[in-house]
Design a protein around this motif. Structure first.
Motif, PDB file in Angstrom:
ATOM      1  N   ILE A  75       0.970  -1.099  -0.022  1.00  6.64           N
ATOM      2  CA  ILE A  75       0.095   0.060  -0.050  1.00  6.64           C
ATOM      3  C   ILE A  75       0.862   1.164   0.089  1.00  6.64           C
ATOM      4  CG2 ILE A  75      -1.467   1.475   1.499  1.00  6.64           C
ATOM      5  CD1 ILE A  75      -2.911  -1.008   2.082  1.00  6.64           C
TER       6      ILE A  75
ATOM      7  N   ASP B  47     -11.728   1.210  15.774  1.00  5.69           N
ATOM      8  CA  ASP B  47     -11.468   0.365  14.986  1.00  5.69           C
ATOM      9  C   ASP B  47     -10.013   0.432  14.143  1.00  5.69           C
ATOM     10  OD1 ASP B  47     -12.256  -1.569  12.967  1.00  5.69           O
ATOM     11  OD2 ASP B  47     -13.030  -0.220  11.745  1.00  5.69           O
TER      12      ASP B  47
ATOM     13  N   ALA C 127      -6.801  -2.131  13.862  1.00  3.81           N
ATOM     14  CA  ALA C 127      -6.421  -2.392  12.391  1.00  3.81           C
ATOM     15  C   ALA C 127      -4.967  -1.902  12.200  1.00  3.81           C
ATOM     16  CB  ALA C 127      -7.405  -1.727  11.274  1.00  3.81           C
TER      17      ALA C 127
ATOM     18  N   TYR D  18      -1.593  -3.984  10.885  1.00  2.00           N
ATOM     19  CA  TYR D  18      -1.041  -3.551   9.791  1.00  2.00           C
ATOM     20  C   TYR D  18       0.322  -3.416  10.008  1.00  2.00           C
ATOM     21  CZ  TYR D  18       0.421  -0.532   5.723  1.00  2.00           C
ATOM     22  OH  TYR D  18       1.108   0.099   5.126  1.00  2.00           O
TER      23      TYR D  18
ATOM     24  N   VAL E   3      -8.983  -8.251   8.403  1.00  2.00           N
ATOM     25  CA  VAL E   3     -10.227  -6.925   8.050  1.00  2.00           C
ATOM     26  C   VAL E   3     -11.032  -7.387   9.621  1.00  2.00           C
ATOM     27  CG1 VAL E   3     -10.262  -6.836   5.547  1.00  2.00           C
ATOM     28  CG2 VAL E   3     -11.610  -8.610   7.052  1.00  2.00           C
TER      29      VAL E   3
ATOM     30  N   ALA F 174     -14.079  -8.015  11.745  1.00  2.44           N
ATOM     31  CA  ALA F 174     -15.092  -8.909  11.402  1.00  2.44           C
ATOM     32  C   ALA F 174     -16.286  -8.721  12.274  1.00  2.44           C
ATOM     33  CB  ALA F 174     -14.668 -10.282  11.419  1.00  2.44           C
TER      34      ALA F 174
ATOM     35  N   LYS G 163     -12.818  -8.459  16.488  1.00  2.00           N
ATOM     36  CA  LYS G 163     -12.297  -9.447  16.077  1.00  2.00           C
ATOM     37  C   LYS G 163     -11.975  -9.334  14.723  1.00  2.00           C
ATOM     38  CE  LYS G 163     -15.596 -12.407  18.517  1.00  2.00           C
ATOM     39  NZ  LYS G 163     -16.617 -13.451  18.580  1.00  2.00           N
TER      40      LYS G 163
ATOM     41  N   LEU H  59     -10.260 -10.988  10.994  1.00  2.00           N
ATOM     42  CA  LEU H  59     -10.137 -12.156  10.362  1.00  2.00           C
ATOM     43  C   LEU H  59      -8.990 -12.055   9.516  1.00  2.00           C
ATOM     44  CD1 LEU H  59     -13.162 -14.190   9.302  1.00  2.00           C
ATOM     45  CD2 LEU H  59     -11.714 -14.733  11.215  1.00  2.00           C
TER      46      LEU H  59
HETATM   47  C1  MFK Z   1      -2.381   2.005   5.430  1.00  2.00           C
HETATM   48  C2  MFK Z   1      -3.630   1.467   5.209  1.00  2.00           C
HETATM   49  C3  MFK Z   1      -4.168   0.868   6.421  1.00  2.00           C
HETATM   50  C4  MFK Z   1      -5.748   0.745   6.164  1.00  2.00           C
HETATM   51  C5  MFK Z   1      -6.343   0.087   7.632  1.00  2.00           C
HETATM   52  C6  MFK Z   1      -7.829   0.033   7.322  1.00  2.00           C
HETATM   53  C7  MFK Z   1      -8.305  -0.565   8.368  1.00  2.00           C
HETATM   54  C8  MFK Z   1     -10.008  -0.571   8.450  1.00  2.00           C
HETATM   55  C9  MFK Z   1     -10.656  -1.335   9.244  1.00  2.00           C
HETATM   56  C10 MFK Z   1     -11.821  -1.702   8.593  1.00  2.00           C
HETATM   57  O1  MFK Z   1     -12.729  -1.120   8.946  1.00  2.00           O
HETATM   58  S1  MFK Z   1     -11.984  -3.052   7.698  1.00  2.00           S
HETATM   59  C11 MFK Z   1     -13.606  -2.981   6.798  1.00  2.00           C
HETATM   60  C12 MFK Z   1     -14.632  -3.473   7.481  1.00  2.00           C
HETATM   61  N1  MFK Z   1     -14.726  -4.886   7.516  1.00  2.00           N
HETATM   62  C13 MFK Z   1     -15.089  -5.530   6.282  1.00  2.00           C
HETATM   63  O2  MFK Z   1     -15.197  -5.005   5.232  1.00  2.00           O
HETATM   64  C14 MFK Z   1     -14.833  -7.023   6.438  1.00  2.00           C
HETATM   65  C15 MFK Z   1     -16.304  -7.592   5.777  1.00  2.00           C
HETATM   66  N2  MFK Z   1     -16.347  -8.802   5.971  1.00  2.00           N
HETATM   67  C16 MFK Z   1     -15.564  -9.857   5.044  1.00  2.00           C
HETATM   68  O3  MFK Z   1     -14.880  -9.572   4.023  1.00  2.00           O
HETATM   69  C17 MFK Z   1     -15.896 -11.158   5.267  1.00  2.00           C
HETATM   70  O4  MFK Z   1     -16.911 -11.600   5.900  1.00  2.00           O
HETATM   71  C18 MFK Z   1     -14.840 -12.008   6.274  1.00  2.00           C
HETATM   72  C19 MFK Z   1     -13.340 -11.728   5.286  1.00  2.00           C
HETATM   73  C20 MFK Z   1     -14.508 -10.999   7.594  1.00  2.00           C
HETATM   74  C21 MFK Z   1     -14.982 -13.422   6.417  1.00  2.00           C
HETATM   75  O5  MFK Z   1     -15.256 -13.859   5.194  1.00  2.00           O
HETATM   76  P1  MFK Z   1     -14.689 -15.302   4.891  1.00  2.00           P
HETATM   77  O6  MFK Z   1     -15.372 -15.961   3.698  1.00  2.00           O
HETATM   78  O7  MFK Z   1     -13.100 -15.289   4.605  1.00  2.00           O
HETATM   79  O8  MFK Z   1     -14.662 -16.322   6.018  1.00  2.00           O
HETATM   80  P2  MFK Z   1     -15.722 -17.044   6.503  1.00  2.00           P
HETATM   81  O9  MFK Z   1     -17.274 -16.138   6.979  1.00  2.00           O
HETATM   82  O10 MFK Z   1     -16.167 -18.186   5.896  1.00  2.00           O
HETATM   83  O11 MFK Z   1     -15.605 -17.241   8.060  1.00  2.00           O
HETATM   84  C22 MFK Z   1     -14.300 -17.919   8.360  1.00  2.00           C
HETATM   85  C23 MFK Z   1     -14.203 -18.492   9.744  1.00  2.00           C
HETATM   86  O12 MFK Z   1     -14.248 -17.413  10.326  1.00  2.00           O
HETATM   87  C24 MFK Z   1     -15.229 -17.509  11.511  1.00  2.00           C
HETATM   88  N3  MFK Z   1     -15.875 -16.058  11.692  1.00  2.00           N
HETATM   89  C25 MFK Z   1     -16.248 -15.366  10.983  1.00  2.00           C
HETATM   90  N4  MFK Z   1     -16.731 -13.994  11.301  1.00  2.00           N
HETATM   91  C26 MFK Z   1     -16.267 -14.237  12.805  1.00  2.00           C
HETATM   92  C27 MFK Z   1     -16.685 -13.406  13.766  1.00  2.00           C
HETATM   93  N5  MFK Z   1     -17.028 -12.090  13.699  1.00  2.00           N
HETATM   94  N6  MFK Z   1     -16.241 -13.925  14.890  1.00  2.00           N
HETATM   95  C28 MFK Z   1     -15.858 -15.071  14.986  1.00  2.00           C
HETATM   96  N7  MFK Z   1     -15.692 -16.005  14.023  1.00  2.00           N
HETATM   97  C29 MFK Z   1     -16.095 -15.514  13.031  1.00  2.00           C
HETATM   98  C30 MFK Z   1     -16.399 -18.362  10.911  1.00  2.00           C
HETATM   99  O13 MFK Z   1     -17.435 -18.853  11.573  1.00  2.00           O
HETATM  100  C31 MFK Z   1     -15.627 -19.345  10.219  1.00  2.00           C
HETATM  101  O14 MFK Z   1     -15.255 -20.364  10.942  1.00  2.00           O
HETATM  102  P3  MFK Z   1     -14.482 -21.676  10.723  1.00  2.00           P
HETATM  103  O15 MFK Z   1     -13.533 -21.739   9.781  1.00  2.00           O
HETATM  104  O16 MFK Z   1     -14.584 -22.518  12.097  1.00  2.00           O
HETATM  105  O17 MFK Z   1     -15.974 -22.456  10.060  1.00  2.00           O
END
Ligand code: MFK
Length: 136
Positions: free
Chosen positions: A3, A59, A63, A67, A74, A76, A126, A128
């Motif tokens: 980045i 947040d 993050a 980083y 990201v 979650a 949390k 991921l």
């Molecule tokens: C210099 C630049 C620096 C910039 C820094 C910027 C920082 C900004 C910080 C943010 O605001 S990030 C933006 C807001 N967040 C997002 O946009 C995330 C949106 N969501 C997603 O992209 C997906 O939902 C995510 C990547 C989080 C998960 O999708 P995946 O398809 O990769 O995983 P999946 O949903 O299959 O879950 C994988 C595992 O994690 C678990 N899981 C998911 N969410 C959970 C949760 N909330 N709590 C506990 N476990 C969780 C889920 O149960 C599962 O467990 P198992 O493997 O045991 O089956």
């Protein structure tokens, strides 16, 4: 992850986003810290900083903790407890630390305090892990 830290447009930390918060972070011991003075443009109820802005500070601190340690992850899930109103014009000190890691799941906490140490808000996050190319 590659980045360009001078040209990205993150609302919280970009140095060039015209409506961004322009946060600057540093590592302090096992925490990542920043400071921010909210202005009148950041308020919700009169004189009180908007909760969404406080949430953004918390947040982003979590993050940035990741980083700065080469974790590509990201938000979650985010839980915020707003303890007292954050007054417009008063500097907020924000710090984040990691509390755990299990597989792809990273857990962190953050707090925002006034200069006298009064806690304004605390957060549990949390995060991921995602593949580096998912974050451009
Ligand atoms: C210099 C630049 C620096 C910039 C820094 C910027 C920082 C900004 C910080 C943010 O605001 S990030 C933006 C807001 N967040 C997002 O946009 C995330 C949106 N969501 C997603 O992209 C997906 O939902 C995510 C990547 C989080 C998960 O999708 P995946 O398809 O990769 O995983 P999946 O949903 O299959 O879950 C994988 C595992 O994690 C678990 N899981 C998911 N969410 C959970 C949760 N909330 N709590 C506990 N476990 C969780 C889920 O149960 C599962 O467990 P198992 O493997 O045991 O089956």
């Amino acid at each position: 992850m590659t980045i360009d830290e001078t040209t990205h447009m993150c609302f919280a930390c970009s140095p060039i986003n015209p409506i961004g918060l322009k946060l600057v972070f540093a590592d302090k011991g096992d925490t990542c810290v920043t400071r921010f003075v909210p202005g009148p443009q950041h308020q919700g109820w009169t004189g009180r900083v908007h909760g969404g802005i406080v949430t953004t500070l918390l947040d982003e601190a979590m993050a940035q903790f990741l980083y700065r340690r080469d974790e590509t992850a990201v938000t979650a899930e985010l839980t915020v407890r707003f303890r007292i109103p954050a007054p417009v014009g008063s500097e907020l000190l924000v710090e984040a630390r990691q509390t755990g890691a299990r597989g792809r799941l990273l857990t962190l906490e953050a707090k925002a305090c006034l200069k006298d140490g009064t806690v304004v808000a605390v957060a549990q996050g949390k995060f991921l892990r995602v593949p580096p190319d998912a974050l451009g």
